[in-house]
Design an enzyme around this catalytic site. Structure first.
Site, PDB file in Angstrom:
ATOM      1  N   GLU A 103      38.948 -72.376  33.769  1.00  0.00           N
ATOM      2  CA  GLU A 103      39.724 -71.802  32.667  1.00  0.00           C
ATOM      3  C   GLU A 103      40.304 -70.491  33.157  1.00  0.00           C
ATOM      4  OE1 GLU A 103      37.473 -71.025  29.076  1.00  0.00           O
ATOM      5  OE2 GLU A 103      37.475 -73.132  28.526  1.00  0.00           O
ATOM      6  N   LYS A 148      32.099 -79.554  26.914  1.00  0.00           N
ATOM      7  CA  LYS A 148      33.238 -78.649  26.717  1.00  0.00           C
ATOM      8  C   LYS A 148      34.572 -79.285  27.086  1.00  0.00           C
ATOM      9  CE  LYS A 148      30.456 -74.639  27.420  1.00  0.00           C
ATOM     10  NZ  LYS A 148      30.296 -73.278  27.065  1.00  0.00           N
ATOM     11  N   HIS A 178      27.615 -62.756  28.790  1.00  0.00           N
ATOM     12  CA  HIS A 178      28.124 -63.841  27.947  1.00  0.00           C
ATOM     13  C   HIS A 178      27.143 -64.270  26.865  1.00  0.00           C
ATOM     14  CE1 HIS A 178      31.213 -63.905  30.936  1.00  0.00           C
ATOM     15  NE2 HIS A 178      30.410 -64.370  31.867  1.00  0.00           N
ATOM     16  N   ARG A 221      25.748 -77.096  15.471  1.00  0.00           N
ATOM     17  CA  ARG A 221      24.411 -76.777  14.939  1.00  0.00           C
ATOM     18  C   ARG A 221      24.513 -75.494  14.124  1.00  0.00           C
ATOM     19  NH1 ARG A 221      23.684 -72.326  18.200  1.00  0.00           N
ATOM     20  NH2 ARG A 221      24.537 -72.557  20.289  1.00  0.00           N
TER      21      ARG A 221
HETATM   22  P1  ADP Z   1      28.350 -70.771  26.348  1.00  0.00           P
HETATM   23  O1  ADP Z   1      28.418 -72.152  25.779  1.00  0.00           O
HETATM   24  O2  ADP Z   1      27.611 -70.696  27.629  1.00  0.00           O
HETATM   25  O3  ADP Z   1      27.922 -69.751  25.335  1.00  0.00           O
HETATM   26  P2  ADP Z   1      31.142 -70.115  25.867  1.00  0.00           P
HETATM   27  O4  ADP Z   1      32.258 -70.985  26.275  1.00  0.00           O
HETATM   28  O5  ADP Z   1      30.778 -70.108  24.418  1.00  0.00           O
HETATM   29  O6  ADP Z   1      29.855 -70.435  26.743  1.00  0.00           O
HETATM   30  O7  ADP Z   1      31.449 -68.638  26.305  1.00  0.00           O
HETATM   31  C1  ADP Z   1      30.523 -67.580  26.169  1.00  0.00           C
HETATM   32  C2  ADP Z   1      31.218 -66.258  26.406  1.00  0.00           C
HETATM   33  O8  ADP Z   1      31.773 -66.229  27.728  1.00  0.00           O
HETATM   34  C3  ADP Z   1      32.405 -65.997  25.480  1.00  0.00           C
HETATM   35  O9  ADP Z   1      32.035 -65.439  24.260  1.00  0.00           O
HETATM   36  C4  ADP Z   1      33.215 -65.034  26.323  1.00  0.00           C
HETATM   37  O10 ADP Z   1      32.699 -63.734  26.271  1.00  0.00           O
HETATM   38  C5  ADP Z   1      33.007 -65.565  27.730  1.00  0.00           C
HETATM   39  N1  ADP Z   1      34.100 -66.508  28.084  1.00  0.00           N
HETATM   40  C6  ADP Z   1      34.077 -67.852  28.016  1.00  0.00           C
HETATM   41  N2  ADP Z   1      35.247 -68.384  28.423  1.00  0.00           N
HETATM   42  C7  ADP Z   1      36.037 -67.347  28.750  1.00  0.00           C
HETATM   43  C8  ADP Z   1      37.374 -67.215  29.266  1.00  0.00           C
HETATM   44  N3  ADP Z   1      38.118 -68.277  29.519  1.00  0.00           N
HETATM   45  N4  ADP Z   1      37.838 -65.966  29.497  1.00  0.00           N
HETATM   46  C9  ADP Z   1      37.086 -64.871  29.255  1.00  0.00           C
HETATM   47  N5  ADP Z   1      35.828 -64.922  28.795  1.00  0.00           N
HETATM   48  C10 ADP Z   1      35.298 -66.137  28.543  1.00  0.00           C
END
Ligand code: ADP
Length: 527
Positions: free
Chosen positions: A221, A137, A256, A313
């Site tokens: 973040e 990431k 999430h 993917r």
């Molecule tokens: P993963 O790879 O574990 O799925 P992601 O970065 O795709 O993680 O995030 C999954 C979910 O977590 C997002 O869809 C959102 O709901 C929440 N999320 C991630 N980053 C943030 C953020 N900076 N602020 C608020 N929610 C977040």
């Protein structure tokens, strides 16, 4: 699954050019519904399929559907679906010339992609270098930023010392999110609302990530509240063409993890779609990407969007995009992996109607989504107009403890969002599954909720929703009552009374008759 009485020459109006594919035989390094999904795509375009399975999956649908199937080890995935050596050896033994990884397991493992190519086989996925760049990431944030894509405010480097993290968090402003750079599936993430919570969050996120992904690198973040998860589907070929297929809204998540996805998003208009699509394509091109991929964003109320990550993917929720665009993503993946050009140009992509997907997992929504294991003794899946079921469910099948609890995906398409919700509601009511608990009653209640119907969604939807009374004990009684009697009685009672088996005032899946969806259906003028 060999085509019976296959037509030699496809009619000209078919949207895919069914010329002899460059790939002849594909091994699918996965299980469950996604393995079956890939087998089906192969069968449609005349590619042979090879399934692999663990000892727990001997009787699975993907094993029966493929042209050939090989056992690759005991049930734990570390001894079967994650065994790179076994999988490649099996591909060679079976004479396969390509490997499709599905999603999960080895799908985002660049080392696996390298090993596949190193063995002289075709990798059906993005180039391993792009996977490496985007799989992390922190690295992906850099790629996005340099391609001019807005990212969530945060740190661009690892945060391994608490004092350093505290200073960075102060600057970003609480709440912040501690995130694992190698993270996925919502693991390795902790919301921190105040300084005193920071150290513990760093520690737990780091150790969770270390054990789940083998890397404890975490960063910070800004935690964005009241935002939507909106993602852009991409597909590219090896000739420099990358196009986007519009967005999916995936804000209905628990911890999430996505539960319901739809396309298009009510929050995205033509202009925003074009902008998000453009930056997603730019990010992909900056990393030399091809094959299917997804760029995930958070979208706020003012229509600002922020890059989250790239999933290099095919994704679980790809069918909603297929339903609204008419483009088969797996067939495109197979084409481009074989060196062919994409079958469509950006200007050919039109989104038509609305699609919704509900993930059907073996979890008990009345008991905090606890996994529900056991044998499926009765099953009847929905069908009818606009309904697609990508499923691994069969009578006598067992839900093993070793793998993800997702059993099936129920996808509907309809000309409008209102109709798609009604159709999903109808299809969920048709789902008959006895032997394990599933999240079907949860989905029915979401379809019934006015907020969902009105498109008032954000990533906090499920947490708010679960706090309400409908998921307390009386709901469970209703659902258990239904699950217990439905399968045995429906047919019988119908025959006797000429009506539904449900008690007065109840639907057969435990919902009240005069519910929001019916009211909304009337309002939408659908009857
Ligand atoms: P993963 O790879 O574990 O799925 P992601 O970065 O795709 O993680 O995030 C999954 C979910 O977590 C997002 O869809 C959102 O709901 C929440 N999320 C991630 N980053 C943030 C953020 N900076 N602020 C608020 N929610 C977040």
């Amino acid at each position: 699954m060999r085509p019976v009485g296959a037509v030699r020459e496809p009619p000209l109006q078919m949207s895919y050019r069914l010329t002899m594919p460059a790939i002849r035989k594909v091994l699918i390094a996965n299980r469950s519904e996604i393995a079956l999904r890939v087998v089906r795509a192969c069968a449609e375009i005349g590619i042979e399929s090879v399934a692999v399975y663990s000892e727990a999956d001997r009787t699975s649908l993907h094993v029966r559907a493929a042209d050939e199937a090989y056992c690759i080890g005991p049930p734990p995935s570390s001894e079967s679906y994650l065994r790179i050596d076994k999988i490649i050896e099996t591909a060679q033994r079976a004479g396969a010339d390509a490997i499709h990884p599905g999603y999960g397991f080895l799908a985002e493992n660049a080392g696996f992609a390298d090993a596949v190519q190193g063995a002289g086989l075709t990798w059906i996925g993005p180039p391993p270098e792009a996977m490496r760049l985007l799989g992390d990431k922190l690295a992906a944030r850099k790629v996005a930023q340099s391609a001019g894509v807005p990212v969530v405010p945060g740190t661009d480097v690892e945060m391994d010392r608490p004092e350093e993290a505290a200073t960075a968090a102060e600057k970003i402003g609480y709440p912040v999110l501690v995130k694992a750079s190698a993270g996925g599936g919502g693991k390795g993430m902790r919301v921190v609302r105040a300084r005193e919570e920071l150290e513990a969050a760093l520690r737990t996120a780091r150790s969770e990530a270390q054990s789940a992904f083998g890397s404890g690198v975490v960063y910070l973040e800004k935690y964005l509240d009241k935002v939507r998860h909106v993602e852009i589907q991409l597909i590219g070929d090896q000739h420099g063409n990358v196009i986007h297929l519009g967005e999916r809204e995936c804000s209905i998540q628990r911890r999430h993890q996505k539960l319901i996805e739809e396309s298009p998003s009510v929050a995205v208009d033509e202009k925003l779609r074009a902008r998000m699509g453009e930056v997603a394509v730019a990010a992909a091109k900056a990393s030399g990407y091809y094959s299917a991929g997804t760029v995930e964003f958070l979208l706020d109320r003012d229509k600002n969007f922020y890059f989250l990550e790239v999933n290099a993917r095919l994704q679980v929720e790809h069918p909603v995009t297929e339903m609204v665009t008419g483009i088969d993503l797996v067939i495109e993946q197979l084409r481009v992996a074989g060196g062919r050009k994409l079958s469509v140009k950006q200007s050919d992509v039109k989104m038509r109607g609305h699609a919704i997907e509900c993930r059907i997992t073996a979890e008990d929504p009345f008991n905090n989504f606890a996994p529900s294991l056991g044998e499926i003794t009765t099953v009847a899946e929905p069908s009818g107009p606009g309904v697609r079921v990508d499923s691994s469910i069969y009578r006598g099948g067992r839900v093993p403890i070793y793998y993800d609890p997702m059993l099936a995906k129920l996808i509907v398409w309809a000309p409008t969002r209102a109709h798609a919700i009604l159709r999903m509601r109808r299809a969920l009511e048709e789902y008959r599954l006895v032997g394990v608990h599933t999240v079907v009653p949860f989905h029915i209640r979401v379809m019934d909720s006015l907020d969902f119907q009105r498109g008032n969604l954000d990533t906090g939807f499920v947490a708010d929703f679960l706090g309400r009374a409908i998921f307390k004990e009386e709901g469970r009684e209703e659902a258990e009552h239904i699950a217990g009697i439905a399968a045995a009685l429906v047919t019988d009672r119908k025959r006797q009374a000429g009506t539904s088996a449900a008690a007065p005032g109840q639907g057969t899946n435990g919902a009240t008759r005069e519910s929001n969806w019916r009211r909304e259906g009337r309002k939408a003028g659908l009857r």
